[in-house]
Design an enzyme around this catalytic site. Structure first.
Site, PDB file in Angstrom:
ATOM      1  N   HIS A 145      -1.192  -9.122   2.449  1.00  0.00           N
ATOM      2  CA  HIS A 145      -0.093  -8.657   1.637  1.00  0.00           C
ATOM      3  C   HIS A 145      -0.106  -6.938   1.389  1.00  0.00           C
ATOM      4  O   HIS A 145       1.057  -6.338   1.543  1.00  0.00           O
ATOM      5  CB  HIS A 145      -0.255  -9.419   0.298  1.00  0.00           C
ATOM      6  CG  HIS A 145       1.039  -9.201  -0.699  1.00  0.00           C
ATOM      7  ND1 HIS A 145       2.141  -9.833  -0.945  1.00  0.00           N
ATOM      8  CD2 HIS A 145       0.891  -8.112  -1.616  1.00  0.00           C
ATOM      9  CE1 HIS A 145       2.768  -9.246  -1.599  1.00  0.00           C
ATOM     10  NE2 HIS A 145       1.890  -7.981  -2.206  1.00  0.00           N
ATOM     11  N   GLU A 146      -1.221  -6.807   0.948  1.00  0.00           N
ATOM     12  CA  GLU A 146      -1.437  -5.187   0.465  1.00  0.00           C
ATOM     13  C   GLU A 146      -1.286  -4.488   1.791  1.00  0.00           C
ATOM     14  O   GLU A 146      -0.808  -3.549   1.748  1.00  0.00           O
ATOM     15  CB  GLU A 146      -2.720  -5.035  -0.149  1.00  0.00           C
ATOM     16  CG  GLU A 146      -3.049  -5.683  -1.300  1.00  0.00           C
ATOM     17  CD  GLU A 146      -1.720  -5.336  -2.397  1.00  0.00           C
ATOM     18  OE1 GLU A 146      -1.323  -4.377  -2.387  1.00  0.00           O
ATOM     19  OE2 GLU A 146      -1.159  -6.236  -3.003  1.00  0.00           O
ATOM     20  N   HIS A 149       2.406  -3.652   2.701  1.00  0.00           N
ATOM     21  CA  HIS A 149       2.965  -2.837   1.837  1.00  0.00           C
ATOM     22  C   HIS A 149       3.057  -1.490   2.601  1.00  0.00           C
ATOM     23  O   HIS A 149       3.908  -0.704   2.472  1.00  0.00           O
ATOM     24  CB  HIS A 149       2.479  -2.685   0.678  1.00  0.00           C
ATOM     25  CG  HIS A 149       2.969  -3.507  -0.301  1.00  0.00           C
ATOM     26  ND1 HIS A 149       4.385  -3.951  -0.719  1.00  0.00           N
ATOM     27  CD2 HIS A 149       2.398  -4.531  -1.161  1.00  0.00           C
ATOM     28  CE1 HIS A 149       4.522  -4.910  -1.688  1.00  0.00           C
ATOM     29  NE2 HIS A 149       3.308  -5.182  -2.126  1.00  0.00           N
ATOM     30  N   GLU A 208       8.354  -7.257  -2.362  1.00  0.00           N
ATOM     31  CA  GLU A 208       7.203  -8.083  -2.437  1.00  0.00           C
ATOM     32  C   GLU A 208       7.242  -9.314  -1.618  1.00  0.00           C
ATOM     33  O   GLU A 208       6.392  -9.878  -0.921  1.00  0.00           O
ATOM     34  CB  GLU A 208       7.042  -8.661  -3.727  1.00  0.00           C
ATOM     35  CG  GLU A 208       6.729  -7.586  -4.904  1.00  0.00           C
ATOM     36  CD  GLU A 208       5.416  -6.963  -4.197  1.00  0.00           C
ATOM     37  OE1 GLU A 208       4.375  -7.560  -4.054  1.00  0.00           O
ATOM     38  OE2 GLU A 208       5.114  -5.650  -4.439  1.00  0.00           O
TER      39      GLU A 208
END
Length: 279
Positions: A145-146, A149, A208
């Site tokens: 997930h990070e 980004h 997100e």
């Protein structure tokens, strides 16, 4: 630890905002999850990457000075091993990402926190590991997930979105909020009330969701069970008492996030099965 170096990071990016013209682009390919939204950028990628690299080094130096950096060799090795498996599969979304100058460190802190700055600068806080007790698959979900980004350059995008309202507030609020999850009070004291808008606007939830979807695909391609993203958020809900931790304060609710993850984890399941066969 954060406030001093974040201001230094924002200043060169502020100059870049003033000097860079609007550009619409797709930072990543859509992958199997189909994330293909066009993004409007007002800040140059090179400027953000340079500033982020400098900020990361300052943050890690500060942590080392306080004896908070990489204190547990086993934790560090575990995190680096997972990221090492995730890095090659970032090519599914952008071909340049595997060659980024990746750095991965673990910071001793009680916070439930992890982040990946532009250019592949990763930090995981021990609070996330020790409080959630994630499996490797669940930790891969966080890291995927990070990393997503950073692949999508969400911080850069957010800064550009807010530049039309107030350039200084946009750079501070968007970049600081996107990567470090500071609370609204601190953000307002640094850059004023517009800073709150810079990372609380509704499409931050869209970002997100993009990171969730790309994250499960990265995990699956690296041979980590994408279904673990669901159990991770169930754990997060229990630990946080039904609310997201501070660093996720603008993120979707647990229930809506889990519902979306169920759909996309299932979609990338064939990628996971294929990856497991090749390990």
């Amino acid at each position: 630890m954060r406030s001093c170096f974040l201001r230094q990071w924002a200043l060169p990016v502020l100059a870049a905002v003033l000097a860079t013209a609007c550009a619409t682009t797709r930072t990543t390919g859509g992958g199997s999850v189909g994330v293909d939204r066009e993004q409007t950028m007002l800040v140059s990628s090179a400027a953000v990457d340079r500033s982020a690299a400098k900020a990361y080094q300052e943050a890690m130096s500060a942590a080392q000075t306080r004896n908070l950096l990489n204190r547990d060799p086993q934790q560090l090795e575990r995190v680096r091993t997972i990221v090492k498996r995730l890095i090659p599969v970032t090519a599914a979304f952008r071909s340049d990402a595997p060659a980024w100058r990746w750095e991965v460190n673990v910071v001793s802190s009680k916070e439930l926190n992890a982040w990946c700055m532009p250019g592949g600068k990763v930090a995981v806080y021990t609070g996330l590991i020790e409080q959630l007790r994630p499996t490797d698959d669940e930790l891969a979900a966080v890291l995927g997930h990070e990393i997503a980004h950073a692949l999508r350059e969400h911080g850069r995008e957010k800064a550009g979105q807010e530049a039309g309202l107030n350039v200084a507030a946009a750079v501070g609020g968007a970049l600081i909020g996107a990567y470090f999850g500071i609370d609204a009070g601190l953000g307002q004291s640094m850059i004023g009330g517009v800073g709150d808008l810079a990372f609380m606007r509704p499409n931050s939830r869209e970002m997100e969701q993009e990171a969730d979807r790309i994250g499960v695909e990265l995990a699956a391609r690296a041979g980590y069970d994408p279904q673990a993203a669901i159990s991770l958020w169930e754990k997060m809900g229990r630990v946080a008492g039904g609310q997201p931790p501070q660093w996720l304060s603008t993120h979707p609710s647990h229930q809506s996030r889990i519902a979306d993850l169920r759909v996309y984890a299932q979609r990338v399941q064939p990628l996971y099965i294929a990856a497991r066969r090749s390990l």
